[in-house]
Design a protein around this motif. Structure first.
Motif, PDB file in Angstrom:
ATOM      1  N   UNK A  97      34.308  44.027  68.354  1.00 22.29           N
ATOM      2  CA  UNK A  97      34.936  44.793  67.473  1.00 22.29           C
ATOM      3  C   UNK A  97      34.436  44.138  66.190  1.00 22.29           C
ATOM      4  N   UNK A  98      34.496  45.064  64.991  1.00 23.54           N
ATOM      5  CA  UNK A  98      33.763  44.988  63.761  1.00 23.54           C
ATOM      6  C   UNK A  98      34.971  45.128  62.688  1.00 23.54           C
ATOM      7  N   UNK A  99      34.503  43.998  61.652  1.00 23.95           N
ATOM      8  CA  UNK A  99      35.700  43.811  60.604  1.00 23.95           C
ATOM      9  C   UNK A  99      34.802  43.352  59.521  1.00 23.95           C
ATOM     10  N   UNK A 100      35.195  44.207  58.219  1.00 20.82           N
ATOM     11  CA  UNK A 100      34.759  43.884  56.871  1.00 20.82           C
ATOM     12  C   UNK A 100      35.378  42.522  56.587  1.00 20.82           C
ATOM     13  N   UNK A 101      34.448  41.557  56.152  1.00 21.87           N
ATOM     14  CA  UNK A 101      34.959  40.345  55.941  1.00 21.87           C
ATOM     15  C   UNK A 101      33.885  39.501  54.755  1.00 21.87           C
ATOM     16  N   UNK A 102      34.561  38.694  53.906  1.00 21.86           N
ATOM     17  CA  UNK A 102      33.806  37.842  53.009  1.00 21.86           C
ATOM     18  C   UNK A 102      33.543  36.483  53.784  1.00 21.86           C
ATOM     19  N   UNK A 103      32.479  35.830  53.904  1.00 17.55           N
ATOM     20  CA  UNK A 103      32.397  34.565  54.576  1.00 17.55           C
ATOM     21  C   UNK A 103      32.993  33.379  53.720  1.00 17.55           C
ATOM     22  N   UNK A 104      33.075  33.662  52.389  1.00 19.46           N
ATOM     23  CA  UNK A 104      33.907  32.599  51.757  1.00 19.46           C
ATOM     24  C   UNK A 104      35.392  32.585  51.689  1.00 19.46           C
ATOM     25  N   UNK A 105      35.901  33.890  52.512  1.00 24.04           N
ATOM     26  CA  UNK A 105      37.335  33.907  52.848  1.00 24.04           C
ATOM     27  C   UNK A 105      37.345  34.780  53.940  1.00 24.04           C
ATOM     28  N   UNK A 106      37.529  34.022  55.121  1.00 28.04           N
ATOM     29  CA  UNK A 106      37.353  34.731  56.307  1.00 28.04           C
ATOM     30  C   UNK A 106      39.012  35.065  56.718  1.00 28.04           C
ATOM     31  N   UNK A 107      39.249  36.508  57.076  1.00 28.34           N
ATOM     32  CA  UNK A 107      40.531  36.903  57.359  1.00 28.34           C
ATOM     33  C   UNK A 107      41.162  36.434  58.622  1.00 28.34           C
ATOM     34  N   UNK A 108      41.104  35.125  59.025  1.00 20.11           N
ATOM     35  CA  UNK A 108      41.370  34.782  60.394  1.00 20.11           C
ATOM     36  C   UNK A 108      42.057  33.597  60.254  1.00 20.11           C
ATOM     37  N   UNK A 109      43.254  33.105  61.104  1.00 16.45           N
ATOM     38  CA  UNK A 109      44.001  31.876  61.080  1.00 16.45           C
ATOM     39  C   UNK A 109      43.119  30.674  61.557  1.00 16.45           C
ATOM     40  N   UNK A 110      43.591  29.532  61.117  1.00 21.27           N
ATOM     41  CA  UNK A 110      42.613  28.303  61.334  1.00 21.27           C
ATOM     42  C   UNK A 110      42.624  28.180  63.007  1.00 21.27           C
ATOM     43  N   UNK A 111      41.423  27.771  63.506  1.00 21.97           N
ATOM     44  CA  UNK A 111      41.354  27.467  65.164  1.00 21.97           C
ATOM     45  C   UNK A 111      41.677  28.598  66.082  1.00 21.97           C
TER      46      UNK A 111
END
Length: 277
Positions: A97-111
């Motif tokens: 899957x593909x998702x727009x995201x900034x490496x400095x603030x990844x839109x994923x939970x910890x771990x």
């Protein structure tokens, strides 16, 4: 107020990033493959995050190693992610899957992920330590952060020419001016440790790329010629006063001559790092 970061100098136009689509897991992430293959045997459902995936050619080839797992590929550019999606379809890869995201603030939970991978991303960043902190945050305990970055200082090429030598000098100067790091490959351990990793968690190696076949010469030389004909590198060189319009034309012609030489070759050196959380 959020910190402003530098922009990606080459941009995302197809001619500027043509050589990205030559990259695969095999030629650009071979240092990761043994541990990936071992990990997937113990955990077939593993989750892999590819940060700054660009055209997605590495992402799609990594996905083939984990057929029961899942790859999430991110990039800051929606346009390049669209191309990455098209490539995955062409390759018959469905577990991505593909998702727009900034490496400095990844839109994923910890771990969240078992493996977090980035290739040729941190060398373009003004805050690579912050990027490592984010990648370490989203990888699971016991998981792996894998990263490969160029050391732009380390070019070896033949035939030598004044035009390609000047191009290399201009590339180094404009990369620095744009906020990137020309010796990133040698800095991966120190950046990882500054981000909180301990030395005993880190395995570091060096890898190379080599362009010599007619197809490889057209791909690499054509992209380099395009970058000095138009785009961010050319604009910055002219703005800095380190090259003239005539210089840019001479450098482009040097790359075109290099492409045509049957005995031409070009090698570059990269740093590679595996960080076990």
């Amino acid at each position: 107020m959020a910190q402003a970061h530098n922009a990606y100098m080459p941009g995302y136009a197809a001619p500027q990033v043509k050589h990205h689509e030559w990259r695969t897991a095999e030629n650009s992430a071979a240092y990761l493959l043994p541990i990936l293959q071992t990990t997937v045997k113990a955990n077939p459902d593993l989750k892999l995050l590819d940060v700054g995936a660009g055209s997605g050619t590495i992402s799609a080839s990594l996905a083939k190693y984990i057929p029961c797992g899942a790859v999430t590929a991110t990039d800051i550019s929606d346009d390049i992610l669209e191309r990455a999606g098209e490539h995955a379809k062409e390759q018959g890869v469905t577990n991505i899957t593909f998702q727009s995201a900034n490496i400095y603030k990844l839109p994923f939970e910890d771990n969240t992920f078992d493996i977090v991978h980035a290739s040729m991303v941190l060398s373009h960043l003004d805050s690579p330590v912050q990027a490592y902190k984010e990648m370490l945050r989203v990888v699971k305990p016991g998981g792996i952060v894998a990263n490969r970055e160029s050391d732009l200082r380390m070019w070896s090429f033949f035939p030598e020419s004044a035009g390609i030598k000047q191009f290399h000098d201009v590339l180094l100067a404009t990369t620095i001016e744009a906020g990137g790091n020309i010796s990133a490959g040698a800095h991966l351990m120190t950046w990882a440790m500054q981000a909180g990793a301990k030395r005993e968690q880190i395995t570091a190696t060096m890898g190379t790329w080599m362009y010599s076949t007619p197809e490889e010469r057209r791909m690499w030389g054509g992209t380099m010629a395009e970058r000095i004909k138009k785009g961010g590198m050319r604009d910055k060189a002219l703005q800095m006063g380190i090259a003239t319009e005539a210089d840019c034309e001479n450098m482009a012609q040097a790359w075109e001559k290099w492409q045509a030489a049957e005995d031409a070759c070009h090698g570059s050196l990269h740093g590679e790092i595996l960080i076990r959380k």
